[in-house]
Every structure is written in C-alpha cells, then in structure tokens.
Enzyme design. Structure first.
Site, mmCIF file in Angstrom:
data_model
loop_
_atom_site.group_PDB
_atom_site.id
_atom_site.type_symbol
_atom_site.label_atom_id
_atom_site.label_comp_id
_atom_site.label_asym_id
_atom_site.label_seq_id
_atom_site.Cartn_x
_atom_site.Cartn_y
_atom_site.Cartn_z
ATOM 1 N N ASN A 1 0.875 -1.173 0.000
ATOM 2 C CA ASN A 1 0.000 0.000 0.000
ATOM 3 C C ASN A 1 0.915 1.227 0.000
ATOM 4 O O ASN A 1 1.404 1.649 1.044
ATOM 5 C CB ASN A 1 -0.868 -0.080 1.267
ATOM 6 C CG ASN A 1 -1.832 1.072 1.411
ATOM 7 O OD1 ASN A 1 -1.734 2.068 0.700
ATOM 8 N ND2 ASN A 1 -2.759 0.950 2.336
ATOM 9 N N ARG B 1 -2.643 -1.888 -3.452
ATOM 10 C CA ARG B 1 -3.643 -0.813 -3.493
ATOM 11 C C ARG B 1 -3.272 0.068 -4.682
ATOM 12 O O ARG B 1 -2.145 0.563 -4.769
ATOM 13 C CB ARG B 1 -3.580 0.007 -2.205
ATOM 14 C CG ARG B 1 -4.423 1.256 -2.270
ATOM 15 C CD ARG B 1 -4.256 2.068 -1.007
ATOM 16 N NE ARG B 1 -4.938 3.341 -1.136
ATOM 17 C CZ ARG B 1 -4.453 4.498 -0.679
ATOM 18 N NH1 ARG B 1 -3.278 4.538 -0.077
ATOM 19 N NH2 ARG B 1 -5.127 5.605 -0.820
ATOM 20 N N HIS C 1 -10.315 6.461 -1.408
ATOM 21 C CA HIS C 1 -10.361 5.813 -0.087
ATOM 22 C C HIS C 1 -11.365 4.658 -0.046
ATOM 23 O O HIS C 1 -11.878 4.302 1.017
ATOM 24 C CB HIS C 1 -10.708 6.819 1.039
ATOM 25 C CG HIS C 1 -9.634 7.822 1.303
ATOM 26 N ND1 HIS C 1 -9.867 9.171 1.423
ATOM 27 C CD2 HIS C 1 -8.297 7.674 1.435
ATOM 28 C CE1 HIS C 1 -8.725 9.805 1.638
ATOM 29 N NE2 HIS C 1 -7.749 8.910 1.634
ATOM 30 N N ARG D 1 -3.155 19.156 0.691
ATOM 31 C CA ARG D 1 -4.023 19.392 -0.485
ATOM 32 C C ARG D 1 -5.169 20.342 -0.123
ATOM 33 O O ARG D 1 -5.649 20.323 1.003
ATOM 34 C CB ARG D 1 -4.577 18.050 -0.993
ATOM 35 C CG ARG D 1 -3.552 17.253 -1.761
ATOM 36 C CD ARG D 1 -4.038 15.853 -2.073
ATOM 37 N NE ARG D 1 -3.546 14.877 -1.123
ATOM 38 C CZ ARG D 1 -4.012 13.649 -0.982
ATOM 39 N NH1 ARG D 1 -5.014 13.234 -1.733
ATOM 40 N NH2 ARG D 1 -3.504 12.821 -0.082
ATOM 41 N N GLU E 1 -6.967 -1.322 5.307
ATOM 42 C CA GLU E 1 -6.997 -1.521 3.853
ATOM 43 C C GLU E 1 -6.295 -2.823 3.472
ATOM 44 O O GLU E 1 -6.661 -3.477 2.499
ATOM 45 C CB GLU E 1 -6.309 -0.329 3.162
ATOM 46 C CG GLU E 1 -7.102 0.955 3.293
ATOM 47 C CD GLU E 1 -6.272 2.211 3.054
ATOM 48 O OE1 GLU E 1 -5.094 2.228 3.450
ATOM 49 O OE2 GLU E 1 -6.812 3.172 2.484
#
Ligand code: AMP
Length: 387
Positions: free
Chosen positions: A7, A87, A175, A235, A373
C-alpha cells in the site's frame, strides 16, 4: 504459501503478509520516505523491527520497496510469497473490480497517472518492484475508486459539456478500500446501523467523506482527482475553479506551479504556514494553527450536512484514518451542535478512546473504527486468484 500486500502512499509504504486463510502473519511500514525514513514491523502484535533507515539511503519509493523486500528475505526466510496484492488509487472508468496486473492492464493504469499524480506512480512502482522480486507471483490490483463506481449519475458527473463525462471526466471518489473495510466492520459491530444511512469520514493526511446507503457508496467528497472535498494535510480540497483561472491569467502561474501548490503546499500546511501534521498543529496552539484546524473541522461539518441530505437522513457516522481514529478534539468539534440531526455526542466516551462515542439515547450512532486496507486487499486478491 503467502500473500504480500503493498500500500504505497505519498510518503509511506504499508505492507502485510497473510497466509492462504487470510490470517495475518506480519505487518509493517516504512514512513518518512525522502525525509526521515523509518521501518517498523510487527508479528503477532510483537515488534520485530523498529529503526531509522539512515544508512539505507531510502530517498524514494523504489529504495523503500527494496528495503522492505530485503527485510523479508533476510529476517523472514520462512515466508514464501506466491502472490502480491496492491492498493491502486485510480482505476478510471474501466476497473471497478480487483484485477490481475498483466502488461496490458499496467499500460492502461499508467495512462491514469495524470488523474492521481501523487499516488498512482508510487502504486505502479510497487507493482514493478514486486514483479522483479517475485517473478512467479501473481499480482493483483485493488482500486480505491472501485467502491464508488455505482454511485448515482448526479453524484458522478460535473456540469460540463456532456462529452467530457463520456471521456471519463467524472467524480471517482477515493479511499474506497478503507470505506469498504469500515462499513463491513460496522455490519459486524451494529448490523442495524450498517443497513441504514451512514457517513464515513476517512480523516488522515489524505481526507474524504463518503455517503454509504446500506453498504453502498452513493456519493463522496472527492472528485476527479484526490484534490477535491475536504482540505487535507497539504491538499486544498474544494476550490472554485475560477481561482485556478485567476492564478494562471492574473498571476502568471504555470499549470505545473499551480499543481504543485494545490497538492503540496495547501490544506493544513498552507493555512497554518507551519505543518501538514495535525499533532504538530495541536501542540503549537498558535492562532495560525488554530485557524487551519477550524477550517478543517468546519468543512467536515458542511460535508456531513451535505452527505446526510444526499442520504435522506442519518443513522450513523464512522471516523477512521490517523486523525479520525486518534484526534478526539477533532471528533468533538465535528460532532457537537448536531443535536438537530439527532446526534447526541458523549464527550467522556470520545476522550477515553471508546469505539462508540454517541450516547445510548442518540438516534445517530457515532463510531470510531480502525481502518484496515490491507485485509481488504488480501481478501480480494485471494478471492480473485482462487476463481
Ligand atoms: P494517516 O494519513 O491516516 O496516517 O493520518 C496522519 C494524520 O493523523 C496526521 O495529521 C497526524 O498528525 C494525525 N494523527 C495521528 N495520531 C494522532 C493523534 N494521536 N492525535 C492527533 N492527530 C493524530
């Protein structure tokens, strides 16, 4: 035989090893890539490594992956990697299911790099490095956009000339692996809430929120790229496109300079002028740090109202991600004052780290769920390989 999950984030790589029954064998990460790289790993909750990587010259993702693969080879020779699950942040319109990463698929995924310039190159570098290290292993990609691909058209489109929608200029949402995990976990903790109208908040260095109706995403705060919606560590989040035009036309900024600013110098970092890291801002407690935190929580509250309206009401809210799971002050600022929506927040439960932070009487359940995840990637990859 084992499965490795990779990931690759913007400055970290998380990895995990699972056996063929999806039981976790090892889990670790390298963070601080390019600044102060540190590798850590745990086996059965016991720390097996935790050290800085000063000598290893880990300045980029390729070097970090080599350090992980070296660690596996030297310290865990009993682990034999038969497959690797990755991922992949962007699957475009084409990939809404996990997929085996062959050459043709990789070409299509490289074409999506402009849509996720901060993440996709690192994700694909992970695939290349794993293919070199484990040439016989099957590699599977699991997409962050996939969870959102069924959302209703009005939440998927921009009001631009329609041909752009057809070309793939859409609200993809991200996500998704995290949302899939936490909504599945909610079904185990409280099936009644999970089958209702849920807003999940993934709040970390990257941050977004998702409206989930009985386990299905119907809308998200992130859009075409991972810039939209909430302000994040660096961001900007939601922005009037007129600002971009102004910066180009009146300030003479190039597209590249604007991109750099929107991805790397905005959000909490830009507003505070201090740091992208919430812990640093909370500790600083300066007016500039507070201003950034207030903006962050303010936008979460606005989106909570919007996503609840999209769902036609609210039964549960989930907090996850580094901030959502750990920052009790942020959860408090987000939840308080929402009594009009049936939210009764329990300040004591919230501070003591409980998984349920609503009162017993609250008609909206408030949950803190540690996201995972890696296990979602492992489940999908093994399922696909067995087909
Ligand atoms: P992530 O990207 O999910 O790893 O989340 C990173 C963010 O979580 C950073 O802004 C951290 O400062 C924040 N974070 C992690 N732990 C805590 C904590 N105990 N209190 C406040 N913020 C935290």
């Amino acid at each position: 035989m084992h499965l490795l999950t990779l990931n690759c984030g913007s400055s970290s790589i998380k990895f995990a090893i699972f056996d063929s029954d999806v039981r976790e064998v090892l889990r670790g990460q390298i963070d601080g890539i390019g600044t102060a790289p540190r590798i850590s790993a745990k086996r059965s909750a016991e720390t097996v490594i935790d050290r800085h990587l000063e000598d290893a010259n880990v300045s980029d993702h390729g070097a970090a992956l080599s350090a992980i693969l070296d660690l596996l080879r030297t310290e865990f020779p009993d682990i034999s990697i038969a497959s690797v699950g990755h991922r992949i942040v962007h699957g475009g319109t084409q990939f809404s299911q996990p997929v085996v990463l062959d050459k043709e698929t990789m070409v299509k995924l490289r074409a999506l790099i402009p849509l996720a310039p901060l993440h996709q190159p690192n994700n694909l570098a992970g695939v290349d490095a794993a293919a070199e290290a484990f040439p016989d292993a099957v590699q599977v990609g699991c997409f962050d956009t996939a969870f959102h691909r069924d959302q209703p058209w009005i939440n998927d489109a921009f009001a631009l000339p329609y041909r752009y929608y057809e070309e793939g200029v859409r609200r993809y949402g991200f996500h998704g692996l995290s949302y899939e995990y936490v909504s599945g976990r909610l079904r185990e903790i409280s099936p009644a809430h999970a089958s209702g109208r849920v807003v999940a908040c993934h709040l970390g260095n990257g941050a977004s929120m998702c409206a989930i109706d009985n386990g299905r995403s119907i809308g998200s705060t992130m859009g075409f790229t991972a810039l939209d919606g909430l302000p994040m560590g660096t961001r900007c989040g939601q922005l009037d496109p007129g600002v971009v035009l102004y910066l180009m036309q009146e300030k003479g900024m190039s597209a590249h300079a604007i991109e750099d600013m929107l991805y790397h110098d905005s959000g909490l970092k830009g507003l505070s002028g201090l740091s992208n890291d919430l812990r640093t801002l909370e500790a600083a407690a300066t007016p500039e740090a507070d201003r950034a935190i207030d903006y962050f929580t303010g936008r979460i509250r606005i989106e909570l109202g919007a996503l609840a309206a999209m769902l036609g009401g609210l039964d549960a809210v989930i907090f996850c991600g580094g901030i959502g799971e750990n920052a009790w002050r942020i959860r408090k600022s987000v939840c308080e004052g929402f009594e009009w929506m049936g939210v009764e927040f329990d300040a004591r439960r919230n501070r003591s780290g409980d998984a349920v932070i609503s009162t017993d009487q609250s008609s909206v359940g408030l949950f803190v769920i540690q996201t995972d995840e890696e296990i979602i990637i492992a489940r999908h990859a093994l399922e696909l390989i067995r087909q």
